[in-house]
Design a protein around this motif. Structure first.
Motif, PDB file in Angstrom:
ATOM      1  N   LEU A 105       0.824  -1.209   0.000  1.00 47.68           N
ATOM      2  CA  LEU A 105       0.000   0.000   0.000  1.00 47.68           C
ATOM      3  C   LEU A 105       0.861   1.263   0.000  1.00 47.68           C
ATOM      4  CD1 LEU A 105      -2.804  -1.109   2.484  1.00 47.68           C
ATOM      5  CD2 LEU A 105      -2.877  -1.062  -0.034  1.00 47.68           C
ATOM      6  N   GLY A 106       1.954   1.232   0.742  1.00 48.13           N
ATOM      7  CA  GLY A 106       2.864   2.373   0.737  1.00 48.13           C
ATOM      8  C   GLY A 106       3.467   2.593  -0.634  1.00 48.13           C
ATOM      9  N   GLY A 107       3.820   1.499  -1.314  1.00 50.07           N
ATOM     10  CA  GLY A 107       4.358   1.607  -2.664  1.00 50.07           C
ATOM     11  C   GLY A 107       3.330   2.169  -3.633  1.00 50.07           C
ATOM     12  N   LEU A 108       2.097   1.690  -3.533  1.00 50.37           N
ATOM     13  CA  LEU A 108       1.041   2.230  -4.392  1.00 50.37           C
ATOM     14  C   LEU A 108       0.805   3.709  -4.112  1.00 50.37           C
ATOM     15  CD1 LEU A 108      -1.570  -0.693  -4.347  1.00 50.37           C
ATOM     16  CD2 LEU A 108      -0.153   0.049  -6.265  1.00 50.37           C
ATOM     17  N   GLY A 109       0.796   4.057  -2.829  1.00 50.64           N
ATOM     18  CA  GLY A 109       0.634   5.468  -2.466  1.00 50.64           C
ATOM     19  C   GLY A 109       1.773   6.322  -3.001  1.00 50.64           C
ATOM     20  N   ALA A 110       2.988   5.807  -2.914  1.00 54.32           N
ATOM     21  CA  ALA A 110       4.146   6.544  -3.427  1.00 54.32           C
ATOM     22  C   ALA A 110       4.024   6.753  -4.935  1.00 54.32           C
ATOM     23  CB  ALA A 110       5.441   5.799  -3.091  1.00 54.32           C
ATOM     24  N   PHE A 111       3.540   5.735  -5.650  1.00 57.79           N
ATOM     25  CA  PHE A 111       3.363   5.874  -7.096  1.00 57.79           C
ATOM     26  C   PHE A 111       2.255   6.865  -7.432  1.00 57.79           C
ATOM     27  CE2 PHE A 111       5.771   1.876  -7.592  1.00 57.79           C
ATOM     28  CZ  PHE A 111       6.650   2.303  -8.577  1.00 57.79           C
ATOM     29  N   TYR A 166      10.687  12.080  -9.303  1.00 57.18           N
ATOM     30  CA  TYR A 166      11.285  10.749  -9.366  1.00 57.18           C
ATOM     31  C   TYR A 166      12.164  10.495  -8.141  1.00 57.18           C
ATOM     32  CZ  TYR A 166      14.334   6.951 -10.765  1.00 57.18           C
ATOM     33  OH  TYR A 166      15.041   5.783 -10.785  1.00 57.18           O
ATOM     34  N   GLU A 167      12.966  11.489  -7.779  1.00 58.32           N
ATOM     35  CA  GLU A 167      13.818  11.347  -6.587  1.00 58.32           C
ATOM     36  C   GLU A 167      12.961  11.146  -5.342  1.00 58.32           C
ATOM     37  OE1 GLU A 167      17.072  10.994  -6.573  1.00 58.32           O
ATOM     38  OE2 GLU A 167      17.056  11.172  -8.752  1.00 58.32           O
ATOM     39  N   GLU A 168      11.842  11.873  -5.252  1.00 55.92           N
ATOM     40  CA  GLU A 168      10.934  11.722  -4.113  1.00 55.92           C
ATOM     41  C   GLU A 168      10.290  10.335  -4.123  1.00 55.92           C
ATOM     42  OE1 GLU A 168       7.019  13.834  -2.127  1.00 55.92           O
ATOM     43  OE2 GLU A 168       7.920  14.713  -3.917  1.00 55.92           O
ATOM     44  N   LEU A 169       9.941   9.837  -5.307  1.00 49.95           N
ATOM     45  CA  LEU A 169       9.380   8.489  -5.423  1.00 49.95           C
ATOM     46  C   LEU A 169      10.364   7.462  -4.883  1.00 49.95           C
ATOM     47  CD1 LEU A 169       7.375   6.339  -6.497  1.00 49.95           C
ATOM     48  CD2 LEU A 169       8.581   6.499  -8.686  1.00 49.95           C
ATOM     49  N   ARG A 170      11.623   7.561  -5.265  1.00 46.36           N
ATOM     50  CA  ARG A 170      12.632   6.616  -4.782  1.00 46.36           C
ATOM     51  C   ARG A 170      12.746   6.663  -3.263  1.00 46.36           C
ATOM     52  NH1 ARG A 170      18.076   6.621  -7.910  1.00 46.36           N
ATOM     53  NH2 ARG A 170      18.335   5.044  -6.332  1.00 46.36           N
ATOM     54  N   ARG A 171      12.773   7.863  -2.695  1.00 46.69           N
ATOM     55  CA  ARG A 171      12.858   7.992  -1.235  1.00 46.69           C
ATOM     56  C   ARG A 171      11.639   7.379  -0.566  1.00 46.69           C
ATOM     57  NH1 ARG A 171      14.702  13.016  -2.634  1.00 46.69           N
ATOM     58  NH2 ARG A 171      12.698  13.992  -2.150  1.00 46.69           N
ATOM     59  N   ASN A 172      10.449   7.680  -1.091  1.00 46.70           N
ATOM     60  CA  ASN A 172       9.221   7.166  -0.484  1.00 46.70           C
ATOM     61  C   ASN A 172       9.120   5.651  -0.600  1.00 46.70           C
ATOM     62  OD1 ASN A 172       8.417   9.718   0.305  1.00 46.70           O
ATOM     63  ND2 ASN A 172       7.145  10.059  -1.495  1.00 46.70           N
ATOM     64  N   LEU A 173       9.504   5.093  -1.751  1.00 42.87           N
ATOM     65  CA  LEU A 173       9.496   3.634  -1.895  1.00 42.87           C
ATOM     66  C   LEU A 173      10.480   2.987  -0.921  1.00 42.87           C
ATOM     67  CD1 LEU A 173       9.286   3.091  -5.755  1.00 42.87           C
ATOM     68  CD2 LEU A 173       7.564   2.516  -4.047  1.00 42.87           C
ATOM     69  N   GLY A 174      11.659   3.586  -0.806  1.00 35.47           N
ATOM     70  CA  GLY A 174      12.647   3.055   0.144  1.00 35.47           C
ATOM     71  C   GLY A 174      12.140   3.079   1.568  1.00 35.47           C
ATOM     72  N   ARG A 175      11.469   4.159   1.938  1.00 34.86           N
ATOM     73  CA  ARG A 175      10.923   4.260   3.299  1.00 34.86           C
ATOM     74  C   ARG A 175       9.846   3.211   3.546  1.00 34.86           C
ATOM     75  NH1 ARG A 175      10.944  10.459   2.379  1.00 34.86           N
ATOM     76  NH2 ARG A 175      12.932  11.013   3.292  1.00 34.86           N
ATOM     77  N   CYS A 176       8.989   2.968   2.555  1.00 33.99           N
ATOM     78  CA  CYS A 176       7.953   1.936   2.691  1.00 33.99           C
ATOM     79  C   CYS A 176       8.575   0.559   2.870  1.00 33.99           C
ATOM     80  CB  CYS A 176       7.038   1.931   1.469  1.00 33.99           C
ATOM     81  SG  CYS A 176       6.038   3.395   1.283  1.00 33.99           S
ATOM     82  N   ILE A 177       9.583   0.276   2.071  1.00 34.72           N
ATOM     83  CA  ILE A 177      10.250  -1.025   2.168  1.00 34.72           C
ATOM     84  C   ILE A 177      10.924  -1.169   3.523  1.00 34.72           C
ATOM     85  CG2 ILE A 177      12.119  -2.446   1.232  1.00 34.72           C
ATOM     86  CD1 ILE A 177      11.432  -1.196  -1.529  1.00 34.72           C
ATOM     87  N   LEU A 178      11.600  -0.124   3.979  1.00 36.20           N
ATOM     88  CA  LEU A 178      12.268  -0.180   5.287  1.00 36.20           C
ATOM     89  C   LEU A 178      11.275  -0.438   6.411  1.00 36.20           C
ATOM     90  CD1 LEU A 178      14.888   2.699   5.093  1.00 36.20           C
ATOM     91  CD2 LEU A 178      15.345   0.281   5.423  1.00 36.20           C
ATOM     92  N   LEU A 179      10.173   0.287   6.406  1.00 39.67           N
ATOM     93  CA  LEU A 179       9.173   0.106   7.461  1.00 39.67           C
ATOM     94  C   LEU A 179       8.576  -1.292   7.404  1.00 39.67           C
ATOM     95  CD1 LEU A 179       7.637   1.313   9.809  1.00 39.67           C
ATOM     96  CD2 LEU A 179       5.982   2.231   8.163  1.00 39.67           C
ATOM     97  N   GLY A 180       8.263  -1.774   6.205  1.00 40.74           N
ATOM     98  CA  GLY A 180       7.730  -3.123   6.073  1.00 40.74           C
ATOM     99  C   GLY A 180       8.712  -4.184   6.549  1.00 40.74           C
ATOM    100  N   LEU A 181       9.996  -4.006   6.233  1.00 39.21           N
ATOM    101  CA  LEU A 181      11.017  -4.951   6.701  1.00 39.21           C
ATOM    102  C   LEU A 181      11.119  -4.961   8.220  1.00 39.21           C
ATOM    103  CD1 LEU A 181      13.915  -4.440   4.134  1.00 39.21           C
ATOM    104  CD2 LEU A 181      12.484  -6.476   4.421  1.00 39.21           C
ATOM    105  N   GLU A 182      11.032  -3.791   8.827  1.00 38.89           N
ATOM    106  CA  GLU A 182      11.098  -3.724  10.291  1.00 38.89           C
ATOM    107  C   GLU A 182       9.933  -4.493  10.925  1.00 38.89           C
ATOM    108  OE1 GLU A 182      13.611  -2.528  11.997  1.00 38.89           O
ATOM    109  OE2 GLU A 182      14.619  -1.827  10.190  1.00 38.89           O
ATOM    110  N   VAL A 183       8.745  -4.350  10.366  1.00 38.21           N
ATOM    111  CA  VAL A 183       7.579  -5.070  10.895  1.00 38.21           C
ATOM    112  C   VAL A 183       7.747  -6.573  10.681  1.00 38.21           C
ATOM    113  CG1 VAL A 183       5.084  -5.385  10.640  1.00 38.21           C
ATOM    114  CG2 VAL A 183       6.052  -3.082  10.620  1.00 38.21           C
TER     115      VAL A 183
END
Length: 128
Positions: A24-30, A47-64
């Motif tokens: 959902l975070g990835g879809l929201g970022a897109f 595009y740079e903001e998209l990369r940052r937001n996707l990275g943040r979503c992945i990081l948070l999901g990995l932590e969970v």
């Protein structure tokens, strides 16, 4: 339902939450990217903001997901083998998190404070 079964179900919910955060975070970022990239002049910045937001979503999901793995290993399946597998999983996820943070920030973590100072207009310190 036993205690282990209950915890096992809770772990499944936490895992699903981690996956949902990433999807959902990835879809929201897109969606945010698509909206902000409509003016061609802002496409590169978006595009740079998209990369940052996707990275943040992945990081948070990995932590969970790490939380789910830890709870499963400690409560549901507390064996030496599962602890070893947990150690490998956590190590892989730490490496992924580390590389994602470098990708998001564009700087090594130990250089982040220097980058923050330069962004704030402070002169660089000559730390040993």
């Amino acid at each position: 339902m036993s205690y282990e079964d209950t915890i096992s179900e809770v772990v499944k919910v936490v895992e699903a939450s981690g996956a949902a955060i990433m999807v959902l975070g990835g879809l929201g970022a897109f969606l945010v990217f698509a909206y902000r990239a409509l003016p061609p002049a802002k496409a590169h910045e978006s595009y740079e903001e998209l990369r940052r937001n996707l990275g943040r979503c992945i990081l948070l999901g990995l932590e969970v997901l790490i939380i789910a793995d830890i709870v499963r290993t400690i409560i549901v399946d507390p064996t030496i083998e599962s602890a070893g597998v947990l150690g490998i999983i956590v190590l892989i996820r730490i490496l992924l998190s580390f590389s994602l943070e470098v990708e998001i920030d564009g700087v090594w973590p130990w250089r982040r404070s220097q980058l923050d100072r330069s962004r704030n207009g402070e002169p660089p310190r000559n730390d040993p």
